[in-house]
Design a protein around this motif. Structure first.
Motif, PDB file in Angstrom:
ATOM      1  N   PRO A  54       1.023 -10.551  -3.543  1.00 13.28           N
ATOM      2  CA  PRO A  54       0.588  -9.431  -2.708  1.00 13.28           C
ATOM      3  C   PRO A  54      -0.823  -9.687  -2.174  1.00 13.28           C
ATOM      4  O   PRO A  54      -1.556 -10.513  -2.724  1.00 13.28           O
ATOM      5  CB  PRO A  54       0.609  -8.230  -3.662  1.00 13.28           C
ATOM      6  N   LEU A  55      -1.200  -8.994  -1.098  1.00 20.52           N
ATOM      7  CA  LEU A  55      -2.507  -9.239  -0.478  1.00 20.52           C
ATOM      8  C   LEU A  55      -3.160  -7.903  -0.129  1.00 20.52           C
ATOM      9  O   LEU A  55      -2.571  -7.086   0.585  1.00 20.52           O
ATOM     10  CB  LEU A  55      -2.308 -10.078   0.792  1.00 20.52           C
ATOM     11  N   ASP A  56      -4.373  -7.684  -0.647  1.00 19.58           N
ATOM     12  CA  ASP A  56      -5.129  -6.480  -0.294  1.00 19.58           C
ATOM     13  C   ASP A  56      -5.910  -6.731   0.986  1.00 19.58           C
ATOM     14  O   ASP A  56      -6.618  -7.723   1.095  1.00 19.58           O
ATOM     15  CB  ASP A  56      -6.113  -6.137  -1.415  1.00 19.58           C
ATOM     16  N   TYR A 153       3.892  -2.682   3.178  1.00 21.74           N
ATOM     17  CA  TYR A 153       2.642  -2.441   2.457  1.00 21.74           C
ATOM     18  C   TYR A 153       2.694  -1.082   1.797  1.00 21.74           C
ATOM     19  O   TYR A 153       3.559  -0.251   2.071  1.00 21.74           O
ATOM     20  CB  TYR A 153       1.436  -2.509   3.402  1.00 21.74           C
ATOM     21  N   SER A 156      -3.316   0.587  -1.757  1.00 20.47           N
ATOM     22  CA  SER A 156      -3.863  -0.332  -2.756  1.00 20.47           C
ATOM     23  C   SER A 156      -4.738   0.465  -3.718  1.00 20.47           C
ATOM     24  O   SER A 156      -5.346   1.453  -3.323  1.00 20.47           O
ATOM     25  CB  SER A 156      -4.718  -1.389  -2.051  1.00 20.47           C
ATOM     26  N   LYS A 158      -7.411  -0.558  -4.623  1.00 22.02           N
ATOM     27  CA  LYS A 158      -8.769  -0.760  -4.116  1.00 22.02           C
ATOM     28  C   LYS A 158      -9.044   0.238  -3.004  1.00 22.02           C
ATOM     29  O   LYS A 158      -8.250   0.357  -2.066  1.00 22.02           O
ATOM     30  CB  LYS A 158      -8.895  -2.172  -3.519  1.00 22.02           C
ATOM     31  N   HIS A 161      -8.351   0.035   1.137  1.00 22.48           N
ATOM     32  CA  HIS A 161      -7.495  -1.132   1.361  1.00 22.48           C
ATOM     33  C   HIS A 161      -6.033  -0.703   1.410  1.00 22.48           C
ATOM     34  O   HIS A 161      -5.664   0.340   0.882  1.00 22.48           O
ATOM     35  CB  HIS A 161      -7.620  -2.136   0.203  1.00 22.48           C
ATOM     36  N   ARG A 163      -2.176  -2.668   0.513  1.00 24.48           N
ATOM     37  CA  ARG A 163      -1.681  -3.856  -0.185  1.00 24.48           C
ATOM     38  C   ARG A 163      -0.376  -4.318   0.452  1.00 24.48           C
ATOM     39  O   ARG A 163       0.615  -3.578   0.469  1.00 24.48           O
ATOM     40  CB  ARG A 163      -1.461  -3.531  -1.664  1.00 24.48           C
ATOM     41  N   LYS A 165       2.945  -6.034   0.205  1.00 24.97           N
ATOM     42  CA  LYS A 165       3.778  -6.188  -0.986  1.00 24.97           C
ATOM     43  C   LYS A 165       4.132  -7.659  -1.265  1.00 24.97           C
ATOM     44  O   LYS A 165       3.886  -8.526  -0.436  1.00 24.97           O
ATOM     45  CB  LYS A 165       5.062  -5.361  -0.808  1.00 24.97           C
TER      46      LYS A 165
END
Ligand SMILES: [Zn+2]
Length: 352
Positions: A54-56, A153, A156, A158, A161, A163, A165
């Motif tokens: 996954p990427l924030d 997504y 998140s 954070k 943000h 995220r 998936k």
């Protein structure tokens, strides 16, 4: 970067099917969703990996990419006026899309994107755009008429943000060209379909170029500094070049953003022969060395010419493009009609 751990072939096909459904069945009252999809794909290339993690992504970073995407679209289009206030193409079925107000105002005041980005107003414009993205497309892109397809997504943990998936960044990287072209085609179609734009679009047929093309004039402004960085030689054939062209090293068709360090000076013929192909590793080596030795001067020239200056991101894009080429066993361009396979040396050159 691992090759085996990414999404399975079945997961990739399912992903593309869902993207197609979002674009085909989603309801669009403005062009935001297209911009959002393009922004996510671009940011996955710049910041994501191929391992399926996954990427924030900060919403403010998405907002900056939004402003960049709408920047060129906020120039007046042709002679007639679609929108009384600015002469800008309408981007919404109702009143003009709010993002246009934000970007058009920056454009009127600062003229170029790089000047706007270093102005005191920039932070506020990004905040306003981020707020727009939060309320408008972010939580609607994945909603179809009768169904929610929230596969891309989620919120998140954070603050500020979203995220992407599992597997999404990897899929966006793999299918970047296809997804961006699909979103652009739908965006173009949407703008053409708005009755208010009809009168304006008549005499000019290059709408796609206007909305998404490279601004050739801006590119030619860096021809001088590029010639200096390359000792007056074509990057590809290493012969003297007088009236050359400015070429995108990683082709525009693969990654349509004007990153200053991605530009090279080349003969018109070399540029034409290379076309949409990746350059062979010997050219990649020369390009890396040029950017190592003259990165700062090229960056300064890029800033003056309203280009995006971010050398690490540019190298990240090249790494992505060559890894993608390798996975497709693409042939790269050497000279004239001569092509060659990648040896894998690109990976060491690009520091992977
Ligand atoms: Zn040449």
């Amino acid at each position: 970067m691992s090759d085996g751990a990414g999404p399975s072939a079945a997961a990739q096909v399912a992903f593309l099917g869902k993207i197609e459904r979002l674009l085909g069945e989603g309801q669009f009252v403005a062009t935001y969703k297209y911009a959002l999809l393009i922004a996510l794909a671009d940011l996955a290339v710049q910041h994501g990996g191929d391992d399926g993690a996954p990427l924030d992504l900060p919403v403010r970073t998405i907002a900056e990419r939004f402003i960049e995407l709408y920047w060129r679209q906020c120039a007046p289009y042709g002679g007639a006026v679609a929108d009384g206030e600015y002469g800008i193409l309408l981007q919404n079925t109702g009143r003009q899309a709010s993002i246009i107000g934000v970007v058009a105002s920056l454009r009127r005041t600062y003229g170029t994107l790089s000047r706007a980005a270093s102005s005191p107003e920039w932070r506020r414009a990004v905040s306003e755009t981020a707020r727009l993205i939060q309320t408008m497309p972010l939580w609607r892109l994945q909603v179809l008429r009768s169904e929610t397809l929230d596969f891309l997504y989620e919120k998140s943990p954070k603050r500020g943000h979203i995220r992407l998936k599992d597997g999404v960044a990897a899929n966006l990287r793999r299918f970047h060209g296809m997804i961006v072209r699909l979103a652009q085609a739908e965006w173009l179609h949407f703008i053409q379909s708005l009755p208010a734009n009809a009168g304006v679009l008549g005499p000019i047929s290059d709408l796609g170029q206007f909305l998404f093309g490279a601004e050739r004039a801006a590119l030619m402004k860096v021809a001088g500094p590029l010639a200096e960085a390359q000792s007056g030689l074509c990057l590809y054939c290493q012969r003297a070049v007088h009236a050359g062209e400015v070429d995108h090293f990683v082709p525009w068709s693969r990654y349509p953003r004007d990153l200053a360090h991605n530009l090279v000076l080349a003969h018109a013929k070399c540029n034409r022969d290379k076309s949409d192909l990746l350059a062979a590793e010997i050219h990649l080596e020369r390009w890396m060395r040029r950017n190592e030795d003259h990165g700062q001067a090229i960056g300064e020239a890029g800033t003056r010419s309203n280009l995006i200056v971010d050398l690490p991101a540019t190298i990240g894009v090249a790494r992505w493009a060559y890894a993608h080429g390798q996975s497709l066993q693409a042939r790269t361009w050497l000279h004239g009609d001569a092509l060659e396979a990648l040896s894998g040396r690109w990976s060491a050159l690009l520091g992977t």
